[in-house]
Design an enzyme around this catalytic site. Structure first.
Site, mmCIF file in Angstrom:
data_model
loop_
_atom_site.group_PDB
_atom_site.id
_atom_site.type_symbol
_atom_site.label_atom_id
_atom_site.label_comp_id
_atom_site.label_asym_id
_atom_site.label_seq_id
_atom_site.Cartn_x
_atom_site.Cartn_y
_atom_site.Cartn_z
ATOM 1 N N ARG A 74 22.682 -45.696 -45.021
ATOM 2 C CA ARG A 74 21.118 -45.203 -44.684
ATOM 3 C C ARG A 74 19.865 -45.846 -45.171
ATOM 4 N NH1 ARG A 74 18.606 -39.776 -43.767
ATOM 5 N NH2 ARG A 74 18.485 -38.947 -41.803
ATOM 6 N N CYS B 255 23.819 -28.799 -48.186
ATOM 7 C CA CYS B 255 24.317 -30.270 -47.288
ATOM 8 C C CYS B 255 24.312 -31.266 -47.911
ATOM 9 C CB CYS B 255 23.139 -30.288 -46.185
ATOM 10 S SG CYS B 255 23.409 -31.384 -44.476
ATOM 11 N N ASP C 35 12.393 -30.043 -40.235
ATOM 12 C CA ASP C 35 14.066 -30.610 -41.249
ATOM 13 C C ASP C 35 13.421 -31.655 -41.621
ATOM 14 O OD1 ASP C 35 16.726 -32.382 -41.009
ATOM 15 O OD2 ASP C 35 16.744 -30.534 -40.996
ATOM 16 N N TRP D 139 32.961 -38.646 -41.469
ATOM 17 C CA TRP D 139 31.618 -37.399 -41.720
ATOM 18 C C TRP D 139 31.862 -37.149 -39.835
ATOM 19 C CZ3 TRP D 139 28.631 -39.313 -37.442
ATOM 20 C CH2 TRP D 139 27.616 -38.345 -36.918
ATOM 21 N N ASP E 82 28.065 -32.561 -39.637
ATOM 22 C CA ASP E 82 26.720 -32.422 -38.273
ATOM 23 C C ASP E 82 27.232 -32.686 -37.452
ATOM 24 O OD1 ASP E 82 24.786 -33.006 -40.910
ATOM 25 O OD2 ASP E 82 25.215 -35.619 -40.878
ATOM 26 N N LYS F 112 16.661 -26.009 -46.952
ATOM 27 C CA LYS F 112 18.132 -27.241 -46.711
ATOM 28 C C LYS F 112 18.255 -27.927 -47.652
ATOM 29 C CE LYS F 112 20.428 -29.150 -43.052
ATOM 30 N NZ LYS F 112 20.536 -29.544 -41.871
ATOM 31 N N TRP F 113 18.754 -28.199 -48.713
ATOM 32 C CA TRP F 113 18.996 -29.424 -49.224
ATOM 33 C C TRP F 113 20.038 -30.331 -49.293
ATOM 34 C CZ3 TRP F 113 17.955 -29.056 -55.441
ATOM 35 C CH2 TRP F 113 17.807 -29.402 -55.591
ATOM 36 N N ASP F 114 19.700 -31.670 -49.090
ATOM 37 C CA ASP F 114 20.340 -32.430 -48.374
ATOM 38 C C ASP F 114 20.453 -33.232 -49.018
ATOM 39 O OD1 ASP F 114 22.010 -33.366 -46.346
ATOM 40 O OD2 ASP F 114 20.319 -34.141 -44.401
ATOM 41 N N MET F 115 21.852 -34.892 -49.268
ATOM 42 C CA MET F 115 22.277 -35.916 -49.996
ATOM 43 C C MET F 115 23.606 -36.387 -48.709
ATOM 44 S SD MET F 115 24.832 -37.198 -51.837
ATOM 45 C CE MET F 115 25.272 -37.074 -53.296
ATOM 46 N N ASN F 116 22.308 -37.475 -48.473
ATOM 47 C CA ASN F 116 23.285 -38.313 -47.434
ATOM 48 C C ASN F 116 24.020 -39.547 -48.097
ATOM 49 O OD1 ASN F 116 22.420 -36.983 -44.446
ATOM 50 N ND2 ASN F 116 20.621 -37.073 -45.855
#
Length: 739
Positions: free
Chosen positions: A441, A524, A364, A197, A546, A474-478
């Site tokens: 997270r 993302c 966001d 990361w 990031d 914006k499609w995130d996956m954290n």
């Protein structure tokens, strides 16, 4: 014709403009890899398959193991005596491993079929030709179809595999890889891209040794730790010379790319779905489709490989209507506000950004549920009206009244334990019975292998997007996947979870695009954790990292641009000191680095000094003037900071050489040194070029015109600069001065 079959020698020959690929079939039906490299007129089966060294079993049955140990299999299987890495492992109903495939038939067709539920390259009947080879294990009744789609103009071959149970017993697949290639070792090194990361996609080359060298991810995503790519390079290969064989995987989950050097100095390279944790039941009549692997070969260094892949992905993988459009300059408030915002603050940021020329505002994380931090609210996709007074429509209307488009951030695959969704459906999270699930997270992963989970997430998100008439998502996956247990899969199917998860995610994104066909969509995953060809099939751009520090981005964007068109890279100008590394870089350099990708700003622009706002207005003008070169141009890496240079330099040139843009970044300045020569590429050697400095302080005197051949051979002198300073040069062919 791109594909030919020679019945007298049982050879299949696949030709692109510059390359040939050969497959041979022995008399007893073994399918072998003959050749891949520069285009040739003909191929020899017996020598190419090494049959004089280890005759096939039909000729010398008592030494079958010797044959299997050295035969260059086109698609190797496990359990039959080839102890090298396999592509297909099959377990019978009785629990016994083993599979052996023999040639049965072939088909050659114009065009290219797709793959059910998976991203797949596409092309017209004039652009691509496909070979299908049918192989069979007669003992198991297993039918395997090897697909080869030849994109001649791009020097690319796309491979995939279909495995069908044509027998009567239930089988289990322990691995189904997508591509394999056997060849002699020529001092190869393995080129990969590694990181973590915040420092994704750093290039690294390792000399091969005997045994297995692995590039892989077991994290449920393609991951920042290892990219789904492997290149095999001959000694001395660089941007312009040497040979490289490259594989890139069109898949967004765990993967395996492996090079194995045998005791006979033969090399096998394989690529496919990560076998660890994979076990797929295949009932009679069922078919398993393996994802596609992209192959390309270059005899002109990594630069030619790069341009092959850029053209291929632009024309034959990215579907979005935005792929050939100049994308709006966006402002994202995340690094400027994090969760601390309400409607009035967002509107102030948007208004200030609009005054500087921004064209789209992106809201966001933090707009939904009880989402005041990353500890709660994920999964509750209803608008928090304490933050957004009057709801999403009021905010969207206010943004559009400024003359801007409106975008929204979502993270559909995740859930916080502190959420209404999890309290109502704790079994919807991926977890192991009796164990406290691991959090990252402070969130868990939803089991999107289940349709009811996908529907429960997508329906409220789609409703919000419709209400807001969103222009961008914006499609995130954290986080990664762990604690791999599904309450919906029986005990024999738990090994299908990871692949079914990826299929579920693809279905969700397909549903999004079906409802919003004109949507500008960006993927993302904790930055660049899912920057892979599979995602490009759904979104024309992916958030690269990031880490928005301009100097760190040089290495990240260099690695990504080796494989993917530069406009695919989400790249923003953020505040300084940088949030990730604390570095202070000039605004001009931050913009010049971000301009190489899909450009935007990520800050609270209401805190930006007026003199910097003036610079931003100029940057917006430069973007609209010069960014079409990034959209249509060919990429050339001129110098690399990742290779211990004190500076970084790249360029893009239109295919006809009429126009080019050169970006030069001095990473570290040095005292008492002269200028540095760079050597442009992709110019018309017989034309003359006018050179203009479009970004950077000052401007030394230059000749009014320089010839293309002189620029490429004698070079272009760049003056000494200070730490983190940069320049951008614009070269335009001067037709009236043509030689």
């Amino acid at each position: 014709m791109s594909i030919q079959y020679f019945s007298d020698t049982h050879i299949f020959k696949l030709d692109t403009e510059r390359t040939s690929y050969g497959i041979g079939v022995t008399e007893d039906g073994y399918v072998g890899h003959l050749y891949y490299g520069p285009r040739v007129r003909r191929l020899s089966a017996r020598e190419g398959l090494r049959l004089h060294e280890a005759p096939p079993p039909a000729e010398l049955g008592r030494e079958k193991l010797a044959f299997l140990a050295s035969f260059p299999f086109e698609y190797p299987t496990g359990g039959a005596g080839d102890f090298r890495e396999s592509c297909l492992d099959v377990i019978s109903e009785q629990g016994k491993p083993g599979c052996e495939l023999f040639y049965r038939d072939y088909r050659i067709m114009d065009g290219k079929p797709g793959l059910p539920g998976l991203p797949a390259a596409f092309g017209t009947e004039r652009e691509v030709q496909t070979l299908e080879l049918d192989l069979e294990d007669p003992v198991l009744g297993l039918l395997v179809t090897l697909r080869y789609s030849v994109f001649a103009a791009e020097d690319v071959i796309v491979r995939s595999v279909l495995v069908r149970n044509g027998g009567t017993q239930r089988l289990r697949l322990g691995r189904v890889l997508s591509a394999s290639m056997d060849m002699d070792n020529r001092g190869f090194s393995a080129l990969g891209m590694f990181g973590a990361w915040g420092r994704e996609c750093h290039k690294e080359s390792i000399s091969l040794h005997h045994g297995r060298q692995v590039i892989s991810s077991e994290r449920g995503v393609s991951s920042p730790q290892a990219h789904p790519f492997i290149g095999l390079t001959t000694p001395g290969t660089d941007e312009e010379k040497g040979e490289i064989y490259a594989m890139n995987f069109i898949y967004s989950g765990g993967f395996l790319a492996e090079a194995e050097l045998s005791m006979f100095d033969q090399l096998r390279v394989v690529m496919g779905i990560q076998p660890r944790g994979f076990l797929w039941r295949l009932a009679p009549g069922e078919t398993f489709a393996a994802p596609e692997a992209v192959l390309t070969y270059s005899a002109e260094g990594t630069g030619r490989m790069t341009r092959n892949l850029h053209r291929f992905y632009r024309e034959h993988l990215i579907r979005s209507p935005w792929k050939n459009r100049t994308r709006p300059i966006l402002i994202n408030h995340w690094e400027g506000t994090f969760f601390d915002y309400d409607s009035s603050r967002l509107i102030r940021i948007a208004a200030a950004a609009r005054e500087c020329g921004a064209e789209m505002f992106v809201m966001d994380d933090g707009w939904f549920g009880a989402r005041d931090s990353d500890n709660a609210g994920l999964g509750d996709w209803f608008v928090n009206e304490e933050k957004l007074a009057g709801g999403i429509c009021v905010l969207a209307e206010s943004i559009r009244a400024l003359g801007m488009k409106f975008g929204i951030w979502v993270e559909p695959e995740m859930v916080n334990p502190d959420s209404e969704l999890f309290r109502a459906h704790p079994d919807w999270a991926i977890q192991l019975d009796g164990r406290e699930p691991s959090r990252s997270r402070n969130q868990l992963v939803l089991d999107i292998t289940r349709r009811e989970v996908r529907d429960a997430v997508m329906e409220p998100i789609l409703n919000v997007l419709h209400e807001a008439e969103a222009d961008y998502v914006k499609w995130d996956m954290n986080r990664y996947l762990s604690d791999l247990g599904s309450a919906a899969l029986d005990e024999e199917s738990q090994g299908e979870l990871l692949h079914r998860y990826v299929l579920g995610m693809y279905e969700m994104q397909e549903r999004l695009l079906a409802e919003f066909p004109e949507l500008l969509f960006e993927n993302c995953s904790s930055g660049g954790a899912r920057f892979d060809p599979g995602m490009l099939y759904y979104s024309p751009q992916i958030w690269s990292s990031d880490d928005t520090d301009a100097i760190e981005r040089l290495r990240i964007q260099e690695g990504l641009s080796m494989l993917y068109p530069m406009t695919c890279m989400g790249a923003h100008v953020s505040e300084v000191p940088n949030d990730q590394v604390g570095r202070v870089t000039p605004l001009e350099t931050r913009a010049n680095v971000a301009m190489a990708g899909s450009f935007g700003y990520e800050l609270d622009i209401t805190r930006t000094p007026e003199e910097e706002k003036e610079l931003m207005r100029a940057q917006v003008g430069r973007y609209h003037r010069y960014h079409p070169l990034y959209e249509r141009g060919e990429y050339y890496r001129l110098r690399s900071w990742s290779e211990a240079e004190p500076f970084d330099c790249w360029m893009v040139a239109l295919p006809d050489g009429s126009e080019a843009l050169i970006t030069y970044v001095q990473v570290l300045g040095r005292p008492n040194v002269g200028g540095r020569k760079i050597y442009p590429r992709g110019l018309d050697p017989e034309a003359e070029y006018r050179i203009a400095l479009v970004s950077g302080e000052g401007g030394e005197q230059r000749e009014p015109v320089r010839s293309g051949d002189e620029l490429m051979r004698a070079g272009l002198l760049m003056p000494p600069l200070r730490d983190f300073e940069s320049r951008v040069l614009h070269l335009v062919r001067s037709w009236e001065d043509r030689i």
